[in-house]
Write a protein that holds these residues in place. Structure first.
Motif, short mmCIF file in Angstrom:
data_model
loop_
_atom_site.label_atom_id
_atom_site.label_comp_id
_atom_site.label_asym_id
_atom_site.label_seq_id
_atom_site.Cartn_x
_atom_site.Cartn_y
_atom_site.Cartn_z
N THR A 222 2.65 7.58 4.21
CA THR A 222 3.21 6.36 3.67
C THR A 222 3.96 5.64 4.78
OG1 THR A 222 4.60 5.43 1.91
CG2 THR A 222 5.36 7.47 2.93
N GLY A 223 4.09 4.33 4.66
CA GLY A 223 4.77 3.57 5.70
C GLY A 223 4.45 2.10 5.63
N PRO A 224 5.01 1.31 6.56
CA PRO A 224 4.88 -0.15 6.50
C PRO A 224 3.55 -0.70 7.00
CG PRO A 224 6.16 0.48 8.42
CD PRO A 224 5.89 1.74 7.66
N THR A 225 2.68 0.16 7.52
CA THR A 225 1.43 -0.33 8.12
C THR A 225 0.24 -0.26 7.16
OG1 THR A 225 0.76 1.83 9.01
CG2 THR A 225 2.26 0.51 10.35
N LEU A 226 0.46 0.21 5.94
CA LEU A 226 -0.67 0.41 5.03
C LEU A 226 -1.21 -0.90 4.48
CD1 LEU A 226 0.42 3.33 5.20
CD2 LEU A 226 -0.24 3.58 2.80
N PHE A 227 -2.49 -0.88 4.14
CA PHE A 227 -3.16 -2.04 3.57
C PHE A 227 -2.59 -2.38 2.20
CE2 PHE A 227 -6.77 -0.18 0.77
CZ PHE A 227 -6.05 0.95 0.48
N SER A 228 -2.89 -3.60 1.73
CA SER A 228 -2.42 -4.00 0.40
C SER A 228 -3.44 -3.68 -0.67
CB SER A 228 -2.09 -5.49 0.38
OG SER A 228 -3.23 -6.28 0.67
N GLY A 229 -4.64 -3.22 -0.29
CA GLY A 229 -5.63 -2.80 -1.27
C GLY A 229 -7.03 -3.14 -0.84
N THR B 245 -8.52 1.15 -5.13
CA THR B 245 -7.21 1.14 -4.48
C THR B 245 -6.32 2.20 -5.10
OG1 THR B 245 -7.39 -1.23 -4.01
CG2 THR B 245 -5.19 -0.26 -3.93
N ALA B 246 -6.25 2.24 -6.42
CA ALA B 246 -5.41 3.21 -7.11
C ALA B 246 -5.83 4.64 -6.79
CB ALA B 246 -5.44 2.96 -8.61
N ALA B 247 -7.15 4.86 -6.71
CA ALA B 247 -7.66 6.21 -6.45
C ALA B 247 -7.34 6.69 -5.05
CB ALA B 247 -9.17 6.24 -6.69
N SER B 248 -7.03 5.77 -4.15
CA SER B 248 -6.75 6.17 -2.77
C SER B 248 -5.31 6.64 -2.58
CB SER B 248 -7.06 5.01 -1.81
OG SER B 248 -6.16 3.94 -2.02
N TYR B 249 -4.52 6.59 -3.64
CA TYR B 249 -3.12 7.02 -3.57
C TYR B 249 -2.88 8.19 -4.51
CZ TYR B 249 -1.77 2.89 -0.88
OH TYR B 249 -1.65 1.95 0.10
N THR B 250 -1.90 9.02 -4.15
CA THR B 250 -1.46 10.09 -5.04
C THR B 250 -0.57 9.50 -6.13
OG1 THR B 250 0.54 10.52 -3.74
CG2 THR B 250 -1.46 11.70 -3.09
N GLU B 251 -0.24 10.32 -7.11
CA GLU B 251 0.60 9.84 -8.21
C GLU B 251 1.98 9.41 -7.73
OE1 GLU B 251 0.79 12.71 -11.29
OE2 GLU B 251 -1.33 12.50 -11.87
N ASP B 252 2.47 10.03 -6.64
CA ASP B 252 3.79 9.65 -6.14
C ASP B 252 3.71 8.64 -4.99
OD1 ASP B 252 2.70 11.50 -4.41
OD2 ASP B 252 4.56 12.61 -4.07
N PHE C 12 -0.73 7.72 0.51
CA PHE C 12 -2.13 7.40 0.75
C PHE C 12 -2.90 8.66 1.12
CE2 PHE C 12 -5.67 6.17 3.52
CZ PHE C 12 -6.34 5.30 2.66
N ARG C 13 -4.05 8.82 0.49
CA ARG C 13 -4.93 9.96 0.78
C ARG C 13 -5.87 9.58 1.92
NH1 ARG C 13 -5.08 13.08 -4.13
NH2 ARG C 13 -4.42 11.88 -5.97
N THR C 14 -5.73 10.20 3.07
CA THR C 14 -6.58 9.82 4.20
C THR C 14 -7.98 10.41 4.11
OG1 THR C 14 -5.98 11.71 5.59
CG2 THR C 14 -4.54 9.75 5.68
N GLY C 15 -8.13 11.54 3.42
CA GLY C 15 -9.42 12.21 3.39
C GLY C 15 -9.69 13.02 4.64
N ASP C 16 -8.76 13.02 5.59
CA ASP C 16 -8.91 13.81 6.81
C ASP C 16 -8.11 15.10 6.70
OD1 ASP C 16 -10.65 12.33 8.55
OD2 ASP C 16 -9.07 10.84 8.72
#
Length: 448
Positions: free
Chosen positions: A300-307, A315-322, A325-329
């Motif tokens: 998480t941080g200030p550089t993430l995309f807006s969706g 977009t929602a699926a790419s984030y955890t419940e809290d 962002f899930r990188t998949g790496d």
């Protein structure tokens, strides 16, 4: 946002050089004003992102006008190009560097979209990643601090201008820090050697070719910093570069959706196979099974995309419940906080020559051929490209080169299979999905 164009660092006739053509900040700003006047208040702007001053002026103009810019790969096939234009609603433009116009529109807000970059996932067509002005500015400022990047530098690279690495870091970074930019056109060892830079960007394929040319590599010795990204730099290439140039290349990690989030530091300890520590404002964590040392990297941080453009569910699926962002790496964090990227959670994302390529997109293109009944695409380790694209197909009455050309005509040329292997059938599981691990094992056995 573009501090250099705002007069923060003076001006010089060769402030930006691309493929031998030069422009001053004043010339780029004037051309950008003409673009801004033409596109202000309109839909997103699509730019065929060739390595040219025109591409830079087009991006500058979109940023000045507050209109999102959608870079198009110059080698995009008609199907890919039509998808991006239709999905984004962008209007293609052409730029004349000699055109001038007055522009005095309102300043865009930090949270306004600046770029929409299309990225391949593991399945389906590419998705538009929306990057805000604030995210880009935060990332470039953090990298300037990490790499001690300043107006005293001359940045050299020859990377494509439709990706984060070449466009955001390699162009907007120079226009924000005030460093002179030399884009070599093609990233050949000879071109890098001639450029006389202090800061060099490259992907592993570029660096492996530089390391294979001792004379060109030696010419980089006077540089201040070599940076590698977009894929893991093989340890032998790291060692060869250190031996030939005297530099230990800094690696960094990022994605289109996150920009660069983790990096080695200029003047800091650099170890092969690692990508450093989080940039200021970025937090990372490993989602691992109990007792496991590696797991999915989340951040998480200030550089993430807006969706993803027009895809709220994705977009929602790419984030955890809290909200991470899930990188998949798959990654590991060493005791001193240094990150090591182990691999991809899915084998369907191929990293070849610095490009991130979705296997599903290539498979869909192959299946469009009337002679192909089944197709599965994998990335096979390659000393030069990192991974090379290998297609396993069930087909009759067609050759491998014909299928390669067919894919290149429908998608970007860099997405074409480097090798086509004909099989009687594809191994599948109970759900009918191709078992790519078996195909990879077959490919590895054949390559030995």
């Amino acid at each position: 946002m573009l501090t250099a164009l705002e007069g923060g660092y003076g001006d010089r006739a060769d402030a930006v050089e691309i493929a031998g053509r030069t422009a001053s900040y004043e010339q780029l700003l004037a051309a950008g004003h003409a673009v801004a006047a033409a596109v202000a208040g309109g839909p997103p702007v699509a730019v065929t992102a060739t390595a040219s001053l025109e591409t830079v002026a087009a991006v500058v103009g979109g940023l000045l006008a507050g209109v999102p810019v959608v870079p198009l790969p110059p080698d995009a096939g008609p199907a890919e190009r039509e998808h991006v234009l239709r999905d984004s609603g962008a209007r293609p433009i052409e730029v004349d560097l000699t055109r001038r116009a007055d522009f005095s529109g309102p300043a865009p807000a930090p949270e306004d979209p600046a770029l929409v970059l299309y990225t391949s996932g593991t399945t389906g067509a590419p998705k538009g990643v929306v990057l805000t002005r604030a995210a880009i500015a935060a990332d470039l400022d953090a990298l300037a601090e990490a790499w001690q990047w300043s107006a005293e530098d001359t940045l050299v690279h020859g990377l494509p201008l439709f990706h984060v690495h070449g466009l955001v870091l390699g162009v907007l970074g120079a226009l924000r820090t005030g460093s002179r930019l030399v884009h070599t056109g093609r990233p050949t060892p000879a071109a890098y050697a001639r450029a006389g830079g202090s800061l060099y960007f490259g992907v592993p394929t570029v660096w492996s070719r530089v390391a294979a040319d001792p004379q060109a590599a030696a010419a980089l010795a006077p540089a201040r910093l070599l940076v590698s990204g977009s894929a893991a730099l093989p340890a032998p290439v790291f060692r060869d570069l250190e031996r030939l140039t005297g530099h230990r290349p800094v690696e960094r990690y990022g994605m289109t959706e996150t920009l660069i989030t983790v990096s080695g530091r200029a003047g800091g300890e650099v170890r092969p196979g690692t990508v450093g520590t989080p940039l200021p404002g970025v937090r990372t964590r490993i989602a691992a099974e109990p007792g496991a040392e590696i797991g999915e990297l989340q951040l998480t941080g200030p550089t993430l995309f807006s969706g993803y453009l027009g895809r709220p569910e994705a977009t929602a699926a790419s984030y955890t419940e809290d909200g991470w962002f899930r990188t998949g790496d798959i990654a590991a964090i060493e005791p001193d906080g240094v990150h090591r990227i182990v691999g991809r959670a899915s084998i369907d994302l191929i990293k070849s020559g610095g490009y991130r390529i979705g296997a599903g997109e290539i498979e869909n293109a192959l299946l469009d051929h009337p002679k192909v009944s089944e197709a599965a695409v994998v990335g096979v380790p390659d000393a030069d490209l990192g991974q090379r694209i290998v297609a396993f197909v069930v087909a009759e009455g067609v050759t491998g080169p014909e299928l390669t050309d067919f894919v290149a005509a429908h998608l970007s040329v860099h997405k074409r299979p480097r090798e086509v292997r004909f099989v009687a059938s594809l191994p599948r599981n109970a759900m009918g999905k191709p078992q790519k691990k078996l195909l990879l094992a077959t490919a590895d056995d054949r390559d030995r």
